[in-house]
Design a protein around this motif. Structure first.
Motif, short mmCIF file in Angstrom:
data_model
loop_
_atom_site.label_atom_id
_atom_site.label_comp_id
_atom_site.label_asym_id
_atom_site.label_seq_id
_atom_site.Cartn_x
_atom_site.Cartn_y
_atom_site.Cartn_z
N SER A 30 0.83 -1.21 0.00
CA SER A 30 0.00 0.00 0.00
C SER A 30 0.86 1.25 0.00
CB SER A 30 -0.93 0.02 1.23
OG SER A 30 -0.23 0.48 2.37
N GLY A 31 0.19 2.38 -0.11
CA GLY A 31 0.87 3.67 -0.07
C GLY A 31 1.49 3.96 1.28
N PHE A 32 1.21 3.13 2.27
CA PHE A 32 1.78 3.33 3.61
C PHE A 32 3.17 2.70 3.75
CE2 PHE A 32 -2.18 4.13 6.47
CZ PHE A 32 -2.56 5.16 5.63
N HIS A 33 3.74 2.19 2.68
CA HIS A 33 5.04 1.53 2.75
C HIS A 33 6.18 2.49 3.11
CE1 HIS A 33 8.15 -1.38 2.09
NE2 HIS A 33 8.68 -0.69 1.09
N ALA A 34 6.05 3.75 2.71
CA ALA A 34 7.12 4.73 2.96
C ALA A 34 6.57 5.96 3.68
CB ALA A 34 7.80 5.11 1.64
N PRO A 35 6.28 5.83 4.97
CA PRO A 35 5.78 6.97 5.74
C PRO A 35 6.90 7.94 6.08
CG PRO A 35 6.06 5.10 7.18
CD PRO A 35 6.40 4.62 5.79
N ALA A 36 6.54 9.06 6.68
CA ALA A 36 7.52 10.03 7.16
C ALA A 36 7.63 9.90 8.67
CB ALA A 36 7.09 11.44 6.78
N LEU A 37 8.86 9.92 9.17
CA LEU A 37 9.13 9.82 10.60
C LEU A 37 9.70 11.15 11.08
CD1 LEU A 37 9.33 7.91 13.15
CD2 LEU A 37 11.73 7.63 12.49
N ALA A 38 9.11 11.69 12.12
CA ALA A 38 9.58 12.94 12.70
C ALA A 38 10.24 12.68 14.05
CB ALA A 38 8.42 13.93 12.89
N THR A 39 11.37 13.35 14.26
CA THR A 39 12.08 13.29 15.53
C THR A 39 12.29 14.71 16.00
OG1 THR A 39 14.19 13.29 14.35
CG2 THR A 39 13.30 11.13 14.99
N ILE A 40 12.82 14.83 17.21
CA ILE A 40 13.17 16.14 17.75
C ILE A 40 14.68 16.28 17.63
CG2 ILE A 40 13.16 17.60 19.80
CD1 ILE A 40 10.62 15.95 20.65
N GLY A 41 15.11 17.29 16.87
CA GLY A 41 16.54 17.51 16.66
C GLY A 41 17.24 17.90 17.95
N ARG A 42 18.53 17.75 17.92
CA ARG A 42 19.31 18.08 19.12
C ARG A 42 19.23 19.57 19.46
NH1 ARG A 42 24.35 14.46 17.38
NH2 ARG A 42 23.26 14.52 15.41
N ASP A 43 18.83 20.38 18.48
CA ASP A 43 18.63 21.81 18.73
C ASP A 43 17.19 22.13 19.11
OD1 ASP A 43 17.37 21.35 16.34
OD2 ASP A 43 18.42 22.91 15.22
N GLY A 44 16.35 21.09 19.27
CA GLY A 44 14.95 21.28 19.65
C GLY A 44 14.01 21.46 18.47
N ALA A 45 14.53 21.56 17.26
CA ALA A 45 13.71 21.74 16.07
C ALA A 45 13.23 20.39 15.55
CB ALA A 45 14.50 22.47 14.98
N PRO A 46 12.08 20.37 14.87
CA PRO A 46 11.60 19.10 14.32
C PRO A 46 12.46 18.68 13.13
CG PRO A 46 10.16 20.90 13.66
CD PRO A 46 11.16 21.48 14.61
N ARG A 47 12.59 17.38 12.97
CA ARG A 47 13.30 16.78 11.84
C ARG A 47 12.38 15.73 11.23
NH1 ARG A 47 15.90 20.59 12.74
NH2 ARG A 47 18.08 20.73 13.36
N LEU A 48 12.31 15.69 9.91
CA LEU A 48 11.37 14.82 9.22
C LEU A 48 12.07 14.14 8.05
CD1 LEU A 48 8.28 14.07 9.06
CD2 LEU A 48 8.07 15.96 7.46
N ARG A 49 11.80 12.84 7.88
CA ARG A 49 12.35 12.11 6.74
C ARG A 49 11.48 10.90 6.41
NH1 ARG A 49 13.70 12.08 11.68
NH2 ARG A 49 15.88 12.64 11.51
N THR A 50 11.58 10.45 5.16
CA THR A 50 10.86 9.26 4.73
C THR A 50 11.62 8.03 5.20
OG1 THR A 50 10.05 10.42 2.78
CG2 THR A 50 9.99 8.02 2.71
#
Length: 197
Positions: A30-50
Protein backbone atom coordinates in the motif's frame (compact mmCIF):
# COMPACT_ATOMS: atom_id res chain seq x y z
CA UNK A 1 -21.16 9.23 -5.92
CA UNK A 2 -18.38 7.14 -4.38
CA UNK A 3 -19.51 4.28 -2.16
CA UNK A 4 -18.47 4.85 1.44
CA UNK A 5 -16.27 2.28 3.18
CA UNK A 6 -17.62 0.21 6.10
CA UNK A 7 -15.46 2.10 8.62
CA UNK A 8 -16.89 5.51 7.61
CA UNK A 9 -19.12 5.99 10.70
CA UNK A 10 -17.57 3.31 12.92
CA UNK A 11 -14.86 4.31 15.41
CA UNK A 12 -13.68 0.76 16.03
CA UNK A 13 -13.71 0.19 12.28
CA UNK A 14 -11.55 3.28 11.75
CA UNK A 15 -8.93 1.97 14.16
CA UNK A 16 -8.97 -1.47 12.54
CA UNK A 17 -8.63 0.12 9.08
CA UNK A 18 -5.65 2.22 10.19
CA UNK A 19 -3.81 -0.86 11.50
CA UNK A 20 -4.79 -2.90 8.42
CA UNK A 21 -3.34 -0.25 6.10
CA UNK A 22 -0.15 -0.04 8.17
CA UNK A 23 0.21 -3.84 8.06
CA UNK A 24 -0.22 -3.72 4.28
CA UNK A 25 2.42 -0.99 4.13
CA UNK A 26 4.90 -3.15 5.97
CA UNK A 27 4.17 -5.90 3.43
CA UNK A 28 4.85 -3.49 0.51
CA UNK A 29 1.18 -3.58 -0.51
CA UNK A 30 0.00 0.00 0.00
CA UNK A 31 0.87 3.67 -0.07
CA UNK A 32 1.78 3.33 3.61
CA UNK A 33 5.04 1.53 2.75
CA UNK A 34 7.12 4.73 2.96
CA UNK A 35 5.78 6.97 5.74
CA UNK A 36 7.52 10.03 7.16
CA UNK A 37 9.13 9.82 10.60
CA UNK A 38 9.58 12.94 12.70
CA UNK A 39 12.08 13.29 15.53
CA UNK A 40 13.17 16.14 17.75
CA UNK A 41 16.54 17.51 16.66
CA UNK A 42 19.31 18.08 19.12
CA UNK A 43 18.63 21.81 18.73
CA UNK A 44 14.95 21.28 19.65
CA UNK A 45 13.71 21.74 16.07
CA UNK A 46 11.60 19.10 14.32
CA UNK A 47 13.30 16.78 11.84
CA UNK A 48 11.37 14.82 9.22
CA UNK A 49 12.35 12.11 6.74
CA UNK A 50 10.86 9.26 4.73
CA UNK A 51 11.45 5.78 6.12
CA UNK A 52 10.45 2.28 5.05
CA UNK A 53 7.88 0.57 7.23
CA UNK A 54 9.34 -2.85 8.01
CA UNK A 55 6.94 -4.32 10.55
CA UNK A 56 3.70 -3.71 12.42
CA UNK A 57 2.38 -5.42 15.55
CA UNK A 58 -1.20 -4.30 16.07
CA UNK A 59 -1.59 -6.06 19.44
CA UNK A 60 1.53 -4.40 20.85
CA UNK A 61 0.77 -1.09 19.04
CA UNK A 62 4.28 -1.07 17.55
CA UNK A 63 5.75 -0.13 14.20
CA UNK A 64 9.26 -1.00 13.07
CA UNK A 65 11.67 0.87 10.83
CA UNK A 66 15.44 0.58 10.42
CA UNK A 67 18.22 3.15 10.53
CA UNK A 68 21.99 3.55 10.71
CA UNK A 69 23.53 4.10 14.16
CA UNK A 70 25.62 6.90 12.63
CA UNK A 71 22.55 8.82 11.40
CA UNK A 72 21.08 11.95 12.95
CA UNK A 73 17.84 9.99 13.32
CA UNK A 74 19.46 7.47 15.66
CA UNK A 75 21.15 10.18 17.73
CA UNK A 76 17.91 12.17 17.98
CA UNK A 77 15.90 9.14 19.13
CA UNK A 78 18.60 8.24 21.66
CA UNK A 79 18.47 11.80 23.06
CA UNK A 80 14.66 12.15 22.99
CA UNK A 81 12.57 9.09 22.09
CA UNK A 82 9.38 11.04 21.33
CA UNK A 83 8.57 10.58 17.63
CA UNK A 84 5.71 10.94 15.17
CA UNK A 85 4.93 8.99 12.02
CA UNK A 86 2.79 10.19 9.10
CA UNK A 87 1.44 7.95 6.34
CA UNK A 88 -0.79 8.99 3.46
CA UNK A 89 -2.25 6.87 0.68
CA UNK A 90 -3.65 9.18 -2.01
CA UNK A 91 -5.49 6.35 -3.79
CA UNK A 92 -7.26 5.35 -0.57
CA UNK A 93 -7.78 9.00 0.49
CA UNK A 94 -6.52 7.98 3.90
CA UNK A 95 -4.05 9.59 6.31
CA UNK A 96 -2.75 8.10 9.55
CA UNK A 97 -0.69 10.03 12.08
CA UNK A 98 0.93 8.31 15.05
CA UNK A 99 2.74 9.76 18.03
CA UNK A 100 4.63 7.74 20.57
CA UNK A 101 7.96 6.70 21.97
CA UNK A 102 10.67 4.94 19.99
CA UNK A 103 13.26 2.47 21.22
CA UNK A 104 16.51 1.73 19.42
CA UNK A 105 17.73 -1.86 19.18
CA UNK A 106 21.31 -2.55 18.16
CA UNK A 107 23.36 -5.73 18.33
CA UNK A 108 20.62 -7.54 20.23
CA UNK A 109 18.17 -10.32 19.34
CA UNK A 110 15.66 -7.84 17.85
CA UNK A 111 18.32 -6.30 15.62
CA UNK A 112 19.76 -9.68 14.59
CA UNK A 113 16.32 -11.04 13.61
CA UNK A 114 15.55 -7.91 11.57
CA UNK A 115 19.01 -8.02 9.94
CA UNK A 116 18.56 -11.67 8.94
CA UNK A 117 15.10 -10.92 7.52
CA UNK A 118 16.40 -7.96 5.47
CA UNK A 119 17.25 -8.25 1.80
CA UNK A 120 20.97 -8.29 1.00
CA UNK A 121 20.62 -5.03 -0.97
CA UNK A 122 19.15 -3.36 2.14
CA UNK A 123 22.06 -4.51 4.34
CA UNK A 124 24.65 -2.93 2.06
CA UNK A 125 23.78 0.60 3.25
CA UNK A 126 25.00 -0.07 6.79
CA UNK A 127 28.52 -0.83 5.57
CA UNK A 128 28.84 2.42 3.61
CA UNK A 129 31.85 4.59 4.42
CA UNK A 130 31.61 7.31 5.55
CA UNK A 131 28.35 7.23 7.53
CA UNK A 132 25.07 9.00 6.65
CA UNK A 133 25.14 12.78 6.68
CA UNK A 134 28.93 13.09 6.37
CA UNK A 135 29.90 15.99 4.04
CA UNK A 136 31.44 14.72 0.78
CA UNK A 137 33.70 16.49 -1.75
CA UNK A 138 31.60 14.94 -4.58
CA UNK A 139 28.28 13.10 -4.82
CA UNK A 140 29.83 9.68 -5.28
CA UNK A 141 32.68 10.04 -2.79
CA UNK A 142 31.61 7.15 -0.59
CA UNK A 143 32.21 3.41 -0.70
CA UNK A 144 29.80 0.50 -0.38
CA UNK A 145 30.87 -2.96 0.79
CA UNK A 146 31.87 -5.20 -2.09
CA UNK A 147 31.34 -8.71 -0.68
CA UNK A 148 29.19 -10.54 1.87
CA UNK A 149 31.86 -10.37 4.57
CA UNK A 150 32.07 -6.60 4.15
CA UNK A 151 28.27 -6.34 4.25
CA UNK A 152 28.19 -8.33 7.52
CA UNK A 153 30.68 -5.88 9.03
CA UNK A 154 27.91 -3.27 8.71
CA UNK A 155 25.75 -5.04 11.30
CA UNK A 156 27.16 -3.01 14.26
CA UNK A 157 25.77 0.13 12.56
CA UNK A 158 22.30 -1.39 12.03
CA UNK A 159 19.52 -0.16 14.32
CA UNK A 160 15.91 -1.21 14.62
CA UNK A 161 13.53 1.56 15.66
CA UNK A 162 10.42 0.27 17.42
CA UNK A 163 7.76 2.95 17.84
CA UNK A 164 5.02 2.28 20.39
CA UNK A 165 1.88 4.25 19.55
CA UNK A 166 0.38 6.39 22.31
CA UNK A 167 -1.83 8.39 19.95
CA UNK A 168 -3.23 7.53 16.51
CA UNK A 169 -5.32 9.73 14.24
CA UNK A 170 -7.02 8.60 11.06
CA UNK A 171 -8.47 10.94 8.45
CA UNK A 172 -10.58 9.67 5.55
CA UNK A 173 -11.38 12.14 2.77
CA UNK A 174 -14.83 11.88 1.16
CA UNK A 175 -17.07 14.23 -0.80
CA UNK A 176 -19.96 13.23 1.43
CA UNK A 177 -17.97 14.52 4.43
CA UNK A 178 -14.54 13.69 5.78
CA UNK A 179 -14.14 11.48 8.84
CA UNK A 180 -11.40 12.03 11.42
CA UNK A 181 -10.95 9.97 14.56
CA UNK A 182 -8.48 10.01 17.44
CA UNK A 183 -7.35 7.06 19.56
CA UNK A 184 -5.14 7.39 22.64
CA UNK A 185 -3.75 4.79 25.01
CA UNK A 186 -3.01 5.32 28.66
CA UNK A 187 -3.72 1.69 29.49
CA UNK A 188 -4.44 -1.28 27.25
CA UNK A 189 -7.80 -0.11 25.88
CA UNK A 190 -7.87 2.96 23.67
CA UNK A 191 -9.91 6.07 24.32
CA UNK A 192 -11.63 7.01 21.06
CA UNK A 193 -13.37 10.11 19.76
CA UNK A 194 -14.43 11.69 16.50
CA UNK A 195 -12.71 14.98 15.63
CA UNK A 196 -13.82 17.75 13.31
CA UNK A 197 -11.87 17.28 10.09
Amino acid sequence: MTELPPFYDDLAGCLAEAWRRLEEGAAHQSGFHAPALATIGRDGAPRLRTVVLRGVDRAARTLRVHCDARSDKAAEIAADPRVALHAYDAAAKLQVRIEGVARLHGQDAVARAAWEASRPMSRVCYGAVPGPGTPLPAGGAYALPEDEAAVERGFPEFRVVVLTAARLEILYLARQGHRRALFTWEGEAPAATWLAP
